[in-house]
Design a protein around this motif. Structure first.
Motif, PDB file in Angstrom:
ATOM      1  N   SER A 175      45.877  41.896  40.870  1.00 39.27           N
ATOM      2  CA  SER A 175      46.721  42.805  40.097  1.00 39.27           C
ATOM      3  C   SER A 175      46.111  44.201  40.108  1.00 39.27           C
ATOM      4  O   SER A 175      44.907  44.379  40.245  1.00 39.27           O
ATOM      5  CB  SER A 175      46.837  42.307  38.652  1.00 39.27           C
TER       6      SER A 175
ATOM      7  N   THR B 262      47.669  34.862  42.973  1.00 41.37           N
ATOM      8  CA  THR B 262      47.163  34.647  41.624  1.00 41.37           C
ATOM      9  C   THR B 262      47.379  33.203  41.184  1.00 41.37           C
ATOM     10  O   THR B 262      48.492  32.688  41.241  1.00 41.37           O
ATOM     11  CB  THR B 262      47.859  35.592  40.630  1.00 41.37           C
TER      12      THR B 262
ATOM     13  N   GLN C 100      39.686  31.039  37.918  1.00 34.01           N
ATOM     14  CA  GLN C 100      40.874  31.903  37.913  1.00 34.01           C
ATOM     15  C   GLN C 100      40.721  33.037  38.925  1.00 34.01           C
ATOM     16  O   GLN C 100      39.692  33.719  38.961  1.00 34.01           O
ATOM     17  CB  GLN C 100      41.088  32.497  36.519  1.00 34.01           C
TER      18      GLN C 100
ATOM     19  N   THR D   9      42.921  36.406  39.879  1.00 33.95           N
ATOM     20  CA  THR D   9      44.034  37.264  39.480  1.00 33.95           C
ATOM     21  C   THR D   9      44.063  38.473  40.398  1.00 33.95           C
ATOM     22  O   THR D   9      43.066  39.194  40.522  1.00 33.95           O
ATOM     23  CB  THR D   9      43.887  37.714  38.026  1.00 33.95           C
TER      24      THR D   9
END
Length: 121
Positions: free
Chosen positions: A120, A90, A116, A118
């Protein structure tokens, strides 16, 4: 001038995949080395992968075997295929290119705005 524009970031679950793209446009005579960097919150920006104009590559140890960098010289584009993603991947990912503006100029370094990624649940 020259612009590098990244795309392909987003949210993905651990173990998933993403493909980042970075297209260079503008007054370009030629492009040398290109690379992908990343910066996680509170950490320094680090080189993730790099590729020469001839296609030689190198990677930071933490992504070897999971990430693959490639480029399309005809389209002035560099890619980062990311697989088996982990939470520690990340970060904001930035592309970087050494660009020659004309026949007589030295290579100058340009950066994209970042995208970005990420990882998760």
């Amino acid at each position: 001038q020259v612009q590098l524009v990244e795309s392909g970031g987003g949210l993905v679950q651990p173990g998933g995949s993403l493909r980042l793209s970075c297209a260079a446009s503008g007054s370009i005579f030629g492009i040398g080395d290109m690379g992908w960097y990343r910066q996680a919150p509170g950490k320094q920006r680090e080189l993730v992968a790099a590729i020469t104009s001839g296609g030689s590559t190198n990677y930071v140890d933490s992504v070897k075997g999971r990430f693959a960098i490639s480029r399309d010289n005809a389209r002035n584009t560099v890619f980062l295929q990311m697989s088996s993603l982990k939470a520690e991947d990340t970060a904001v990912y930035y592309c970087n290119g050494k660009v020659k503006l004309n026949k007589w100029s030295p290579y100058s370094t340009f950066w994209g705005q970042g995208t970005q990624v990420t990882v998760s649940t």
